[in-house]
Design a protein around this motif. Structure first.
Motif, PDB file in Angstrom:
ATOM      1  N   ASN A 277      28.667 -73.377 117.273  1.00  0.00           N
ATOM      2  CA  ASN A 277      30.042 -72.898 117.116  1.00  0.00           C
ATOM      3  C   ASN A 277      31.085 -73.901 117.586  1.00  0.00           C
ATOM      4  O   ASN A 277      32.283 -73.648 117.462  1.00  0.00           O
TER       5      ASN A 277
ATOM      6  N   ASN B  38      26.921 -70.649 121.972  1.00  0.00           N
ATOM      7  CA  ASN B  38      26.119 -71.127 120.850  1.00  0.00           C
ATOM      8  C   ASN B  38      26.614 -72.515 120.457  1.00  0.00           C
ATOM      9  O   ASN B  38      27.747 -72.673 119.987  1.00  0.00           O
TER      10      ASN B  38
ATOM     11  N   VAL C 142      34.719 -73.596 115.947  1.00  0.00           N
ATOM     12  CA  VAL C 142      34.699 -73.703 114.488  1.00  0.00           C
ATOM     13  C   VAL C 142      34.792 -72.358 113.769  1.00  0.00           C
ATOM     14  O   VAL C 142      35.553 -72.226 112.792  1.00  0.00           O
ATOM     15  N   PRO C 143      34.035 -71.320 114.149  1.00  0.00           N
ATOM     16  CA  PRO C 143      34.018 -70.095 113.345  1.00  0.00           C
ATOM     17  C   PRO C 143      35.385 -69.416 113.291  1.00  0.00           C
ATOM     18  O   PRO C 143      36.190 -69.511 114.225  1.00  0.00           O
ATOM     19  N   ASP C 144      35.631 -68.755 112.203  1.00  0.00           N
ATOM     20  CA  ASP C 144      36.820 -67.928 112.087  1.00  0.00           C
ATOM     21  C   ASP C 144      36.447 -66.630 111.387  1.00  0.00           C
ATOM     22  O   ASP C 144      35.344 -66.484 110.853  1.00  0.00           O
ATOM     23  N   VAL C 145      37.359 -65.679 111.401  1.00  0.00           N
ATOM     24  CA  VAL C 145      37.144 -64.383 110.760  1.00  0.00           C
ATOM     25  C   VAL C 145      38.252 -64.204 109.736  1.00  0.00           C
ATOM     26  O   VAL C 145      39.410 -63.940 110.088  1.00  0.00           O
TER      27      VAL C 145
ATOM     28  N   ASP D 249      36.550 -64.386 103.260  1.00  0.00           N
ATOM     29  CA  ASP D 249      35.263 -65.053 103.477  1.00  0.00           C
ATOM     30  C   ASP D 249      34.160 -64.216 102.828  1.00  0.00           C
ATOM     31  O   ASP D 249      33.835 -63.126 103.308  1.00  0.00           O
TER      32      ASP D 249
ATOM     33  N   PHE E 291      39.707 -65.315 115.033  1.00  0.00           N
ATOM     34  CA  PHE E 291      38.338 -65.467 115.491  1.00  0.00           C
ATOM     35  C   PHE E 291      38.036 -64.363 116.490  1.00  0.00           C
ATOM     36  O   PHE E 291      38.945 -63.691 117.005  1.00  0.00           O
TER      37      PHE E 291
ATOM     38  N   ASP F 236      31.314 -64.394 117.479  1.00  0.00           N
ATOM     39  CA  ASP F 236      30.580 -65.650 117.611  1.00  0.00           C
ATOM     40  C   ASP F 236      30.500 -66.016 119.095  1.00  0.00           C
ATOM     41  O   ASP F 236      31.511 -65.997 119.805  1.00  0.00           O
TER      42      ASP F 236
ATOM     43  N   SER G 114      30.982 -64.372 102.830  1.00  0.00           N
ATOM     44  CA  SER G 114      29.804 -64.099 103.656  1.00  0.00           C
ATOM     45  C   SER G 114      30.013 -62.932 104.605  1.00  0.00           C
ATOM     46  O   SER G 114      29.051 -62.423 105.188  1.00  0.00           O
ATOM     47  N   ARG G 115      31.244 -62.502 104.771  1.00  0.00           N
ATOM     48  CA  ARG G 115      31.543 -61.396 105.689  1.00  0.00           C
ATOM     49  C   ARG G 115      31.422 -60.025 105.029  1.00  0.00           C
ATOM     50  O   ARG G 115      31.467 -59.005 105.712  1.00  0.00           O
TER      51      ARG G 115
END
Length: 507
Positions: free
Chosen positions: A153, A150, A59-62, A66, A184, A146, A68-69
């Motif tokens: 994720n 976990n 799920v996570p991406d960069v 974003d 990611f 990430d 929050s980054r």
């Protein structure tokens, strides 16, 4: 380091006077990446899941956009005047979509920017969606990777399937998918095995994925762990054990549980089943199985119970587990199999049942029904020796805020009331006897000698200390000491009482 198709930068920094050249290079990179994605789509073989396997999507991406980054997450994405900083020592793989004005940017030593179609970086204020009216801020990008292990994720394709914590990260018979529409950074710190791996719709084998990590994927997958891809999957009709390798199971289980937050159980003596990181309220049924047992048939049997309306909030997890790992994992595994010799030599089937109420009452009721049915002589499910373990009764429900406030106010009121009654009683008792001095005899008033009026020795005070005398009470005539006149007031009790220091007739 950053590799580009044209002349490389001498300095990992851009400013307004070089943005025109930087913009051209970004467009070239964007075109090259789109060409790569096109080749992936044209030649990739998309694997499908097999029976018993689950497809998991990372799920996570960069993304550059974003909020929050950036910084502490409160500022949002960079505005026109902001100075953009990428940590120099961190590995960066960032997907860029849309336009941004770049006033100044500090680039990392190792990383990549993946530009989506139509992305533009330039010096025009029109490229930024916000402005500080000339005020500049230093915003640092957070490229934290990430973790592969976990559970949060990963998202299972079959989101309605109930799973143990251990199964919420792709098992050796599951498929892992990484979308290609973003970027990611996944950290792989331990070895693991999966059935199938897809990245941007390209399917990998163990060898091709190893080569991918060394080159174009070196910024997307970091860490010392290795991923082995075994396409055989699960072919056992009785089901398969997730990570049935001694060198994987323990380390991966602890790694996964490090990311799981356990809440307080709302029952006495909660249980913990194999593959679960937390103690919970409910029941766990464990049994040996014969050759006629199949996982699909047991799944259908369990669905006939869980589909009942009264069990709509009950979760049932069916898994094959390794009893040897269960017995050796003291800190995590359930104790229900200890000293059970008939479970010591083989794998067993576990049915773990919990409910959303948190107390486990509904789960235990369902477990008892299932346990009674699978042990019936008439069942043909292939169940042999079985055992059941359940949590204790529900704890007393916590009082609500209003109830607590009411109790506190009641206690305060009660204390105040008791205090008033106490002092009122003291004042009333003190008013029962009224001592009045006779003015004519005040001058001749003297205190008597201290006299003990009971059994034991008598002491008489003197300048040289008390002197013991014979044990005999001494009578002191009141007419000789000028004792004040004393009368008893009428009281509600209608009685009079004497002064213990006065020996004579009662009033």
């Amino acid at each position: 380091m950053f590799d580009y198709t044209e002349t490389e930068y001498d300095d990992a920094r851009t400013s307004s006077d070089s943005l025109a050249y930087y913009y051209i290079r970004c467009k070239i990179i964007s075109f090259a990446i789109l060409e790569i994605f096109s080749s992936f789509v044209s030649y990739a073989h998309i694997g499908s899941t097999v029976e018993g396997s689950t497809q998991f999507t990372f799920v996570p991406d960069v993304r550059f956009d974003d909020p929050s980054r950036w910084g502490d997450g409160d500022h949002g994405i960079p505005c026109a005047e902001d100075r953009i900083i990428f940590p120099p020592d961190d590995v960066v793989s960032v997907f860029v979509q849309g336009g941004s004005k770049i006033t100044e940017m500090v680039l990392p030593l190792n990383g990549e920017f993946i530009f989506g179609d139509g992305s533009v970086w330039g010096s025009s204020n029109d490229l930024s969606s916000c402005s500080h009216d000339g005020e500049s801020h230093d915003l640092e990008f957070n490229p934290s990777p990430d973790d592969w292990f976990n559970p949060i994720n990963w998202r299972a394709t079959d989101e309605g399937r109930n799973m143990l914590d251990f199964e919420k990260v792709p098992c050796d018979f599951d498929d892992a998918v990484f979308p290609g529409i973003s970027s990611f950074t996944a950290e792989i710190g331990l070895n693991d095995v999966i059935r199938n791996l897809q990245i941007a719709e390209q399917t990998f084998t163990t060898s091709t994925f190893t080569n991918y990590r060394r080159h174009e994927g070196r910024y997307k997958f970091i860490g010392d762990g290795e991923i082995d891809i075994d396409e055989s999957g699960c072919t056992d009709p009785s089901g398969c054990i997730c990570r049935d390798q001694d060198d994987l199971m323990q380390d991966v289980f602890h790694k996964i549980c490090n990311y799981v937050t356990c809440g307080g159980a709302e029952c006495e003596n909660p249980i913990i089943a194999y593959g679960s990181c937390c103690y919970q309220c409910g029941s766990a049924i464990t049994f040996n199985y014969t050759d006629v047992y199949t996982e699909s048939k047991m799944t259908e049997f369990l669905e006939t119970f869980s589909a009942q309306p009264q069990y709509s909030a009950v979760h049932v997890v069916l898994s094959k587990v390794n009893t040897q790992m269960m017995l050796s994992e003291d800190s995590r595994a359930s104790v229900m199999l200890r000293n059970q010799d008939y479970f010591a030599e083989r794998d067993v089937i576990q049915i773990y049942i919990t409910d959303e109420s948190g107390t486990g009452d509904d789960a235990k009721q369902l477990a008892n029904e299932i346990y009674e049915e699978i042990n019936s002589p008439d069942n043909d499910l292939g169940v042999s020796v079985s055992t059941i373990q359940s949590s204790g009764s529900a704890k007393s429900q916590a009082l609500g805020a209003a109830a607590v406030a009411g109790i506190v106010i009641g206690l305060i009121f009660g204390i105040v009331l008791l205090t008033i009654l106490f002092y009122a009683g003291v004042r009333r008792s003190r008013s029962r006897v009224d001592f009045q001095l006779d003015d004519s005899r005040t001058s001749s008033y003297q205190l008597p000698h201290i006299t003990e009026v009971g059994p034991g020795q008598e002491f008489e005070s003197s300048d040289h200390g008390p002197k013991p005398k014979k044990s005999q009470a001494r009578t002191v005539p009141t007419e000789n000491i000028g004792w004040p006149q004393m009368s008893a007031l009428d009281s509600d009790f209608g009685g009079s009482f004497g002064n213990p220091a006065f020996v004579g007739d009662d009033l």
